[in-house]
Design a protein around this motif. Structure first.
Motif, PDB file in Angstrom:
ATOM      1  N   ILE A 147      14.670  64.502  60.009  1.00 24.40           N
ATOM      2  CA  ILE A 147      15.672  64.281  58.965  1.00 24.40           C
ATOM      3  C   ILE A 147      15.928  62.783  58.864  1.00 24.40           C
ATOM      4  O   ILE A 147      16.070  62.091  59.880  1.00 24.40           O
ATOM      5  N   CYS A 148      15.968  62.283  57.637  1.00 27.76           N
ATOM      6  CA  CYS A 148      16.136  60.857  57.396  1.00 27.76           C
ATOM      7  C   CYS A 148      17.388  60.598  56.568  1.00 27.76           C
ATOM      8  O   CYS A 148      17.640  61.306  55.588  1.00 27.76           O
ATOM      9  N   SER A 149      18.149  59.582  56.931  1.00 28.62           N
ATOM     10  CA  SER A 149      19.366  59.233  56.204  1.00 28.62           C
ATOM     11  C   SER A 149      19.039  58.342  55.014  1.00 28.62           C
ATOM     12  O   SER A 149      18.628  57.191  55.180  1.00 28.62           O
ATOM     13  N   SER A 150      19.243  58.880  53.822  1.00 28.84           N
ATOM     14  CA  SER A 150      19.181  58.085  52.606  1.00 28.84           C
ATOM     15  C   SER A 150      20.616  57.870  52.134  1.00 28.84           C
ATOM     16  O   SER A 150      21.509  57.697  52.963  1.00 28.84           O
ATOM     17  N   SER A 151      20.866  57.909  50.854  1.00 29.77           N
ATOM     18  CA  SER A 151      22.206  57.600  50.346  1.00 29.77           C
ATOM     19  C   SER A 151      22.325  58.001  48.882  1.00 29.77           C
ATOM     20  O   SER A 151      21.317  58.085  48.163  1.00 29.77           O
ATOM     21  N   SER A 152      23.557  58.189  48.437  1.00 26.37           N
ATOM     22  CA  SER A 152      23.794  58.402  47.006  1.00 26.37           C
ATOM     23  C   SER A 152      23.327  57.197  46.199  1.00 26.37           C
ATOM     24  O   SER A 152      23.010  57.313  45.009  1.00 26.37           O
ATOM     25  N   ALA A 153      23.241  56.036  46.850  1.00 31.24           N
ATOM     26  CA  ALA A 153      22.767  54.829  46.176  1.00 31.24           C
ATOM     27  C   ALA A 153      21.310  54.948  45.761  1.00 31.24           C
ATOM     28  O   ALA A 153      20.843  54.196  44.890  1.00 31.24           O
ATOM     29  N   ALA A 154      20.571  55.866  46.366  1.00 25.21           N
ATOM     30  CA  ALA A 154      19.179  56.106  45.987  1.00 25.21           C
ATOM     31  C   ALA A 154      19.077  56.953  44.728  1.00 25.21           C
ATOM     32  O   ALA A 154      18.009  57.063  44.128  1.00 25.21           O
ATOM     33  N   ILE A 155      20.182  57.569  44.329  1.00 25.89           N
ATOM     34  CA  ILE A 155      20.193  58.490  43.200  1.00 25.89           C
ATOM     35  C   ILE A 155      20.833  57.870  41.972  1.00 25.89           C
ATOM     36  O   ILE A 155      20.393  58.073  40.842  1.00 25.89           O
ATOM     37  N   GLY A 158      24.198  51.154  41.055  1.00 30.41           N
ATOM     38  CA  GLY A 158      25.515  50.557  41.058  1.00 30.41           C
ATOM     39  C   GLY A 158      26.425  50.963  42.191  1.00 30.41           C
ATOM     40  O   GLY A 158      27.610  50.633  42.193  1.00 30.41           O
ATOM     41  N   LEU A 159      25.885  51.681  43.179  1.00 27.25           N
ATOM     42  CA  LEU A 159      26.721  52.136  44.288  1.00 27.25           C
ATOM     43  C   LEU A 159      26.562  51.285  45.549  1.00 27.25           C
ATOM     44  O   LEU A 159      27.304  51.480  46.510  1.00 27.25           O
ATOM     45  N   TYR A 164      20.003  47.315  49.913  1.00 27.51           N
ATOM     46  CA  TYR A 164      20.332  48.632  50.465  1.00 27.51           C
ATOM     47  C   TYR A 164      19.783  49.733  49.562  1.00 27.51           C
ATOM     48  O   TYR A 164      19.166  50.703  50.029  1.00 27.51           O
ATOM     49  N   THR A 165      19.988  49.591  48.258  1.00 31.43           N
ATOM     50  CA  THR A 165      19.500  50.578  47.299  1.00 31.43           C
ATOM     51  C   THR A 165      17.990  50.707  47.378  1.00 31.43           C
ATOM     52  O   THR A 165      17.444  51.812  47.390  1.00 31.43           O
ATOM     53  N   LEU A 166      17.305  49.576  47.425  1.00 31.90           N
ATOM     54  CA  LEU A 166      15.840  49.561  47.544  1.00 31.90           C
ATOM     55  C   LEU A 166      15.385  50.361  48.757  1.00 31.90           C
ATOM     56  O   LEU A 166      14.494  51.210  48.670  1.00 31.90           O
ATOM     57  N   SER A 167      16.013  50.100  49.892  1.00 37.22           N
ATOM     58  CA  SER A 167      15.581  50.751  51.139  1.00 37.22           C
ATOM     59  C   SER A 167      15.840  52.249  51.110  1.00 37.22           C
ATOM     60  O   SER A 167      14.999  53.048  51.553  1.00 37.22           O
ATOM     61  N   LYS A 168      16.989  52.655  50.572  1.00 42.50           N
ATOM     62  CA  LYS A 168      17.340  54.074  50.585  1.00 42.50           C
ATOM     63  C   LYS A 168      16.525  54.879  49.574  1.00 42.50           C
ATOM     64  O   LYS A 168      16.205  56.050  49.809  1.00 42.50           O
ATOM     65  N   GLU A 169      16.170  54.253  48.444  1.00 41.18           N
ATOM     66  CA  GLU A 169      15.300  54.916  47.472  1.00 41.18           C
ATOM     67  C   GLU A 169      13.914  55.134  48.067  1.00 41.18           C
ATOM     68  O   GLU A 169      13.300  56.192  47.910  1.00 41.18           O
ATOM     69  N   ASP A 264      27.929  64.757  48.386  1.00 41.45           N
ATOM     70  CA  ASP A 264      28.653  63.764  47.591  1.00 41.45           C
ATOM     71  C   ASP A 264      29.810  64.319  46.771  1.00 41.45           C
ATOM     72  O   ASP A 264      30.316  63.634  45.879  1.00 41.45           O
ATOM     73  N   GLY A 265      30.236  65.536  47.053  1.00 38.73           N
ATOM     74  CA  GLY A 265      31.308  66.117  46.263  1.00 38.73           C
ATOM     75  C   GLY A 265      30.965  66.223  44.796  1.00 38.73           C
ATOM     76  O   GLY A 265      31.844  66.257  43.939  1.00 38.73           O
ATOM     77  N   GLY A 266      29.659  66.270  44.489  1.00 39.12           N
ATOM     78  CA  GLY A 266      29.191  66.402  43.113  1.00 39.12           C
ATOM     79  C   GLY A 266      29.174  65.106  42.329  1.00 39.12           C
ATOM     80  O   GLY A 266      28.820  65.104  41.140  1.00 39.12           O
ATOM     81  N   TYR A 267      29.505  63.993  42.957  1.00 36.99           N
ATOM     82  CA  TYR A 267      29.697  62.736  42.229  1.00 36.99           C
ATOM     83  C   TYR A 267      28.460  62.295  41.451  1.00 36.99           C
ATOM     84  O   TYR A 267      28.569  61.829  40.315  1.00 36.99           O
ATOM     85  N   THR A 268      27.275  62.424  42.055  1.00 33.42           N
ATOM     86  CA  THR A 268      26.064  61.956  41.382  1.00 33.42           C
ATOM     87  C   THR A 268      25.461  62.991  40.438  1.00 33.42           C
ATOM     88  O   THR A 268      24.458  62.717  39.781  1.00 33.42           O
ATOM     89  N   SER A 269      26.075  64.176  40.367  1.00 30.26           N
ATOM     90  CA  SER A 269      25.537  65.251  39.531  1.00 30.26           C
ATOM     91  C   SER A 269      26.213  65.365  38.174  1.00 30.26           C
ATOM     92  O   SER A 269      25.643  65.929  37.242  1.00 30.26           O
ATOM     93  N   ALA A 270      27.442  64.896  38.060  1.00 36.77           N
ATOM     94  CA  ALA A 270      28.184  65.101  36.827  1.00 36.77           C
ATOM     95  C   ALA A 270      29.284  64.070  36.681  1.00 36.77           C
ATOM     96  O   ALA A 270      29.729  63.465  37.651  1.00 36.77           O
ATOM     97  N   CYS A 271      29.734  63.904  35.452  1.00 36.24           N
ATOM     98  CA  CYS A 271      30.839  62.999  35.137  1.00 36.24           C
ATOM     99  C   CYS A 271      32.045  63.831  34.738  1.00 36.24           C
ATOM    100  O   CYS A 271      31.942  64.707  33.877  1.00 36.24           O
TER     101      CYS A 271
END
Length: 280
Positions: A147-155, A158-159, A164-169, A264-271
């Motif tokens: 299991i690898c730790s990425s981030s919402s910043a990869a999705i 602007g986060l 950091y974004t480059l590495s997590k993507e 992410d509590g749905g944050y990156t899925s919907a507005c």
């Protein structure tokens, strides 16, 4: 139910009995919460970190082992895997969790040596972990879970900082490609992408952004619960992420690989800014 029956039921509910796990960045935060949860579920845990005092204390508390490990150094990661093999003769779970935030600022002013230093830890550290865990798992012929730790910043842009974004993507692509190769050996490779968890990294970022050095974890949780989650008033926690890692590490996720589990509590899925339309 008699006492033996209760004990048997409690043991059977543990999801990692006898499994051997290595957790990089395991001395605090998400890594520490996961180490505790793994141990509670019957796993033998090796904590690999550069925070020697914290890591050794936690390892002692959970009945595990600690090894000093700078993930940017391939030899250190190889030795962390070897620690598991020397201790229990196998490795079943590798949680590549170590990472740093790096510096922010405009892409026009980025210092490439600083970006390379971040990539050495956040990305090449994951490469080292997958490489040496996979070698041991293939030789052991018992499969495994990485299991690898990425981030919402990869999705969502602007986060986080550019580096950091480059590495997590990049981690997401690496997990998918290695899942393709390693599946034949019974090895699953997945990612987690947390968001809004009050880690030292996130708190530090908010303190700088808001100009408030006294900002506390509960203050950050309140901000995230109001602005960074579809679940009103709810931010993420270390335990939320640890539970997700536990699921991916366990046999409950036995047919899941190449997947990115977003916490992410749905944050990156919907507005939710136009949710007024659902009223009435």
């Amino acid at each position: 139910m008699d006492s033996d029956g209760v004990k048997a039921q409690r043991i059977s509910s543990k999801r990692l009995i006898g499994k051997v796990a290595v957790i990089t960045g395991g001395a605090r935060g998400i890594g520490a919460a996961t180490a505790k949860l793994f141990a509670e579920n019957g796993a033998h845990v090796i904590i690999a970190d550069i925070l020697d005092e914290l890591g050794a204390k936690l390892a002692d508390f959970i009945g595990g082992r600690y090894v000093h490990c700078d993930v940017s150094k391939e030899y250190d990661v190889e030795q962390a895997i070897q620690c598991a093999l020397n201790w229990k003769g196998r490795i079943d779970i590798m949680f590549n969790n170590a990472g740093i935030a790096g510096l922010g600022g405009s892409i026009t002013n980025h210092k490439m040596d600083e970006m390379r230093a971040l990539v050495d830890i956040n990305l090449y550290g994951i490469v080292h972990g997958i490489k040496h865990a996979a070698r041991a798992m293939i030789e052991g012929k018992i499969g495994g879970a990485i299991i690898c730790s990425s981030s919402s910043a990869a999705i969502m842009g602007g986060l986080a900082s550019h580096a950091y974004t480059l590495s997590k993507e990049a981690i997401l692509g690496l997990a998918r490609s290695t899942a393709c190769e390693l599946g034949v050996h019974g090895i699953r490779v997945n990612c987690i992408s947390p968001h809004g968890v009050p880690s030292d990294m996130l708190i530090s970022g908010y303190r700088k952004f808001l100009g408030n050095a006294d900002l506390k974890p509960e203050d950050v949780c309140k901000i995230v619960g109001e602005r960074g989650s579809l679940i009103k008033g709810r931010c993420g926690s270390f335990e939320d992420v640890a539970q997700a890692v536990l699921f991916l590490a366990s046999n409950d996720a036995g047919f899941i690989t190449g997947h990115n589990l977003v916490i992410d509590g749905g944050y990156t899925s919907a507005c939710s800014q136009m949710s007024f339309m659902y009223q009435g």
